[in-house]
Design a protein around this motif. Structure first.
Motif, PDB file in Angstrom:
ATOM      1  N   GLU A  35     -10.218 -57.919 -65.359  1.00 54.30           N
ATOM      2  CA  GLU A  35      -9.073 -57.655 -64.481  1.00 54.30           C
ATOM      3  C   GLU A  35      -9.400 -56.529 -63.492  1.00 54.30           C
ATOM      4  OE1 GLU A  35      -5.437 -58.079 -62.677  1.00 54.30           O
ATOM      5  OE2 GLU A  35      -6.412 -59.414 -64.092  1.00 54.30           O
ATOM      6  N   ARG A  36     -10.057 -55.475 -63.957  1.00 61.61           N
ATOM      7  CA  ARG A  36     -10.451 -54.383 -63.041  1.00 61.61           C
ATOM      8  C   ARG A  36     -11.400 -54.901 -61.972  1.00 61.61           C
ATOM      9  NH1 ARG A  36     -10.978 -51.591 -67.910  1.00 61.61           N
ATOM     10  NH2 ARG A  36     -13.250 -51.471 -67.749  1.00 61.61           N
ATOM     11  N   ASN A  88     -23.172 -63.458 -65.627  1.00 68.51           N
ATOM     12  CA  ASN A  88     -21.800 -63.541 -66.124  1.00 68.51           C
ATOM     13  C   ASN A  88     -20.930 -62.369 -65.678  1.00 68.51           C
ATOM     14  OD1 ASN A  88     -21.931 -66.035 -67.526  1.00 68.51           O
ATOM     15  ND2 ASN A  88     -23.129 -65.043 -69.113  1.00 68.51           N
ATOM     16  N   ARG A  89     -21.518 -61.299 -65.188  1.00 66.10           N
ATOM     17  CA  ARG A  89     -20.749 -60.129 -64.720  1.00 66.10           C
ATOM     18  C   ARG A  89     -20.434 -60.311 -63.240  1.00 66.10           C
ATOM     19  NH1 ARG A  89     -25.076 -57.087 -67.439  1.00 66.10           N
ATOM     20  NH2 ARG A  89     -25.895 -56.695 -65.376  1.00 66.10           N
ATOM     21  N   ARG A  90     -19.302 -60.972 -62.934  1.00 65.05           N
ATOM     22  CA  ARG A  90     -19.049 -61.312 -61.543  1.00 65.05           C
ATOM     23  C   ARG A  90     -17.567 -61.534 -61.293  1.00 65.05           C
ATOM     24  NH1 ARG A  90     -19.660 -65.584 -64.322  1.00 65.05           N
ATOM     25  NH2 ARG A  90     -18.337 -67.345 -63.830  1.00 65.05           N
ATOM     26  N   SER A  91     -17.217 -61.543 -60.013  1.00 68.66           N
ATOM     27  CA  SER A  91     -15.915 -62.038 -59.561  1.00 68.66           C
ATOM     28  C   SER A  91     -16.177 -63.283 -58.750  1.00 68.66           C
ATOM     29  CB  SER A  91     -15.209 -61.002 -58.669  1.00 68.66           C
ATOM     30  OG  SER A  91     -14.678 -59.954 -59.440  1.00 68.66           O
ATOM     31  N   ASP A  92     -15.455 -64.350 -59.070  1.00 67.45           N
ATOM     32  CA  ASP A  92     -15.521 -65.588 -58.322  1.00 67.45           C
ATOM     33  C   ASP A  92     -14.346 -65.661 -57.370  1.00 67.45           C
ATOM     34  OD1 ASP A  92     -17.872 -66.925 -59.303  1.00 67.45           O
ATOM     35  OD2 ASP A  92     -16.810 -67.275 -61.187  1.00 67.45           O
ATOM     36  N   PHE A  93     -14.530 -66.353 -56.257  1.00 70.86           N
ATOM     37  CA  PHE A  93     -13.517 -66.511 -55.217  1.00 70.86           C
ATOM     38  C   PHE A  93     -13.260 -68.005 -55.063  1.00 70.86           C
ATOM     39  CE2 PHE A  93     -15.870 -62.665 -54.781  1.00 70.86           C
ATOM     40  CZ  PHE A  93     -14.932 -61.707 -54.466  1.00 70.86           C
ATOM     41  N   VAL A  94     -12.115 -68.462 -55.572  1.00 68.21           N
ATOM     42  CA  VAL A  94     -11.823 -69.894 -55.638  1.00 68.21           C
ATOM     43  C   VAL A  94     -10.672 -70.225 -54.688  1.00 68.21           C
ATOM     44  CG1 VAL A  94     -11.128 -71.777 -57.179  1.00 68.21           C
ATOM     45  CG2 VAL A  94     -12.588 -69.919 -58.036  1.00 68.21           C
ATOM     46  N   ILE A  95     -10.906 -71.196 -53.820  1.00 61.70           N
ATOM     47  CA  ILE A  95      -9.868 -71.649 -52.891  1.00 61.70           C
ATOM     48  C   ILE A  95      -8.815 -72.411 -53.698  1.00 61.70           C
ATOM     49  CG2 ILE A  95      -9.352 -73.134 -50.910  1.00 61.70           C
ATOM     50  CD1 ILE A  95     -12.212 -72.485 -49.895  1.00 61.70           C
ATOM     51  N   ILE A  96      -7.524 -72.051 -53.491  1.00 62.80           N
ATOM     52  CA  ILE A  96      -6.464 -72.667 -54.303  1.00 62.80           C
ATOM     53  C   ILE A  96      -5.482 -73.498 -53.495  1.00 62.80           C
ATOM     54  CG2 ILE A  96      -6.582 -71.037 -56.194  1.00 62.80           C
ATOM     55  CD1 ILE A  96      -4.244 -69.524 -54.964  1.00 62.80           C
ATOM     56  N   ASN A  97      -5.652 -73.627 -52.171  1.00 64.52           N
ATOM     57  CA  ASN A  97      -4.710 -74.476 -51.435  1.00 64.52           C
ATOM     58  C   ASN A  97      -5.387 -75.669 -50.828  1.00 64.52           C
ATOM     59  OD1 ASN A  97      -5.999 -72.794 -49.541  1.00 64.52           O
ATOM     60  ND2 ASN A  97      -4.334 -73.075 -48.089  1.00 64.52           N
ATOM     61  N   ILE A 125      -6.784 -67.748 -51.953  1.00 66.79           N
ATOM     62  CA  ILE A 125      -7.816 -67.728 -52.991  1.00 66.79           C
ATOM     63  C   ILE A 125      -7.296 -67.098 -54.284  1.00 66.79           C
ATOM     64  CG2 ILE A 125      -9.742 -67.666 -51.363  1.00 66.79           C
ATOM     65  CD1 ILE A 125     -10.067 -64.652 -52.111  1.00 66.79           C
ATOM     66  N   ARG A 126      -8.001 -67.437 -55.344  1.00 64.18           N
ATOM     67  CA  ARG A 126      -7.820 -66.793 -56.639  1.00 64.18           C
ATOM     68  C   ARG A 126      -9.126 -66.050 -56.929  1.00 64.18           C
ATOM     69  NH1 ARG A 126      -6.708 -71.002 -59.692  1.00 64.18           N
ATOM     70  NH2 ARG A 126      -8.896 -71.435 -60.077  1.00 64.18           N
ATOM     71  N   ILE A 127      -9.026 -64.772 -57.228  1.00 63.25           N
ATOM     72  CA  ILE A 127     -10.204 -63.974 -57.573  1.00 63.25           C
ATOM     73  C   ILE A 127     -10.269 -63.915 -59.094  1.00 63.25           C
ATOM     74  CG2 ILE A 127     -11.388 -61.777 -57.333  1.00 63.25           C
ATOM     75  CD1 ILE A 127      -9.682 -61.338 -54.762  1.00 63.25           C
ATOM     76  N   GLU A 128     -11.356 -64.419 -59.651  1.00 61.25           N
ATOM     77  CA  GLU A 128     -11.521 -64.526 -61.099  1.00 61.25           C
ATOM     78  C   GLU A 128     -12.528 -63.498 -61.587  1.00 61.25           C
ATOM     79  OE1 GLU A 128     -12.810 -68.567 -61.561  1.00 61.25           O
ATOM     80  OE2 GLU A 128     -10.816 -69.380 -61.119  1.00 61.25           O
ATOM     81  N   GLY A 129     -12.068 -62.546 -62.400  1.00 64.44           N
ATOM     82  CA  GLY A 129     -12.952 -61.532 -62.960  1.00 64.44           C
ATOM     83  C   GLY A 129     -13.598 -62.028 -64.236  1.00 64.44           C
ATOM     84  N   ASN A 130     -14.917 -61.865 -64.331  1.00 64.08           N
ATOM     85  CA  ASN A 130     -15.685 -62.345 -65.484  1.00 64.08           C
ATOM     86  C   ASN A 130     -16.572 -61.237 -66.034  1.00 64.08           C
ATOM     87  OD1 ASN A 130     -15.273 -65.480 -65.415  1.00 64.08           O
ATOM     88  ND2 ASN A 130     -15.571 -64.840 -63.303  1.00 64.08           N
ATOM     89  N   ALA A 150     -10.526 -54.896 -58.070  1.00 62.75           N
ATOM     90  CA  ALA A 150     -11.405 -54.148 -57.158  1.00 62.75           C
ATOM     91  C   ALA A 150     -11.823 -55.034 -55.987  1.00 62.75           C
ATOM     92  CB  ALA A 150     -12.632 -53.631 -57.899  1.00 62.75           C
ATOM     93  N   ALA A 151     -12.137 -56.296 -56.267  1.00 59.69           N
ATOM     94  CA  ALA A 151     -12.520 -57.227 -55.196  1.00 59.69           C
ATOM     95  C   ALA A 151     -11.341 -57.471 -54.260  1.00 59.69           C
ATOM     96  CB  ALA A 151     -13.015 -58.541 -55.796  1.00 59.69           C
ATOM     97  N   LYS A 152     -10.147 -57.616 -54.802  1.00 59.19           N
ATOM     98  CA  LYS A 152      -8.963 -57.830 -53.975  1.00 59.19           C
ATOM     99  C   LYS A 152      -8.713 -56.615 -53.082  1.00 59.19           C
ATOM    100  CE  LYS A 152      -4.039 -58.909 -54.123  1.00 59.19           C
ATOM    101  NZ  LYS A 152      -2.888 -59.243 -54.972  1.00 59.19           N
ATOM    102  N   ARG A 153      -8.760 -55.400 -53.656  1.00 56.69           N
ATOM    103  CA  ARG A 153      -8.555 -54.187 -52.856  1.00 56.69           C
ATOM    104  C   ARG A 153      -9.580 -54.093 -51.733  1.00 56.69           C
ATOM    105  NH1 ARG A 153      -7.771 -51.975 -57.843  1.00 56.69           N
ATOM    106  NH2 ARG A 153      -9.877 -51.142 -57.898  1.00 56.69           N
ATOM    107  N   TYR A 154     -10.831 -54.442 -52.029  1.00 59.51           N
ATOM    108  CA  TYR A 154     -11.889 -54.380 -51.024  1.00 59.51           C
ATOM    109  C   TYR A 154     -11.580 -55.347 -49.879  1.00 59.51           C
ATOM    110  CZ  TYR A 154     -16.563 -52.728 -49.806  1.00 59.51           C
ATOM    111  OH  TYR A 154     -17.636 -52.102 -49.214  1.00 59.51           O
TER     112      TYR A 154
END
Length: 173
Positions: free
Chosen positions: A121-122, A164-173, A101-106, A126-130
């Protein structure tokens, strides 16, 4: 009083009154969107991710069945009901070990471009660390910040800002 003075006085009074009435236009009331409709479980305080396969609805730009994580203003902390959302994503990723996945910070549009890119980016980090703390391999994830560059809603109200204040989780493969 001479007639010139009367004309001058009457003209002055009319000019002052005309400016007073024309300079204070009434403010048009903003339209208030209808309140969100909640399911029975949501009204009871239990929120479950949408079944995107069944409804066809996807939140944010997140790939279903994962769900985005939303943030408070000027924050990258994953708190409250957002914990349940990221735990749901972690479970999906643990059950599907081949997915990357790609985690997109918005961010919402308030703040400078540079500030919003850093905050995005923060949020993504943060979502990736979690997710890593929940057992997802960091090699399966990368992050990117879009700041306020890819808004979902363009309104200037709290509902639009919150979406608009969110992190999206996008499948990339």
């Amino acid at each position: 009083m001479s007639s010139k003075k009367w004309v001058y006085l009457a003209t002055s009074v009319m000019l002052i009154l005309g400016l007073g009435f024309s300079g204070c236009s009434k403010k048009v009331p903003e339209t208030v969107p209808p309140p969100p409709q909640f399911t029975e479980t949501e009204a009871a305080g239990v929120t479950e991710p949408l079944d995107t396969e069944e409804t066809g609805i996807m939140e944010g730009r997140t790939s279903g069945p994962m769900v985005p994580v939303y943030y408070e203003f000027d924050s990258s902390a994953i708190i409250g009901e957002q914990v349940q959302r990221i735990e749901f994503n972690a479970e999906f990723l643990r059950d599907n070990p081949d997915i990357r996945i790609r985690i997109e910070g918005n961010c919402d549009p308030r703040g400078t471009r540079e500030y919003n890119l850093a905050l995005g980016e923060r949020r993504a980090q943060a979502a990736k660390r979690y997710l890593v703390n929940l057992g997802v391999s960091p090699e399966r994830m990368n992050t990117v910040s879009f700041g306020a560059e890819k808004l979902l809603l363009y309104g200037h109200d709290e509902i639009s800002y919150a979406q608009n204040r969110r992190s999206d989780f996008v499948i990339i493969n």
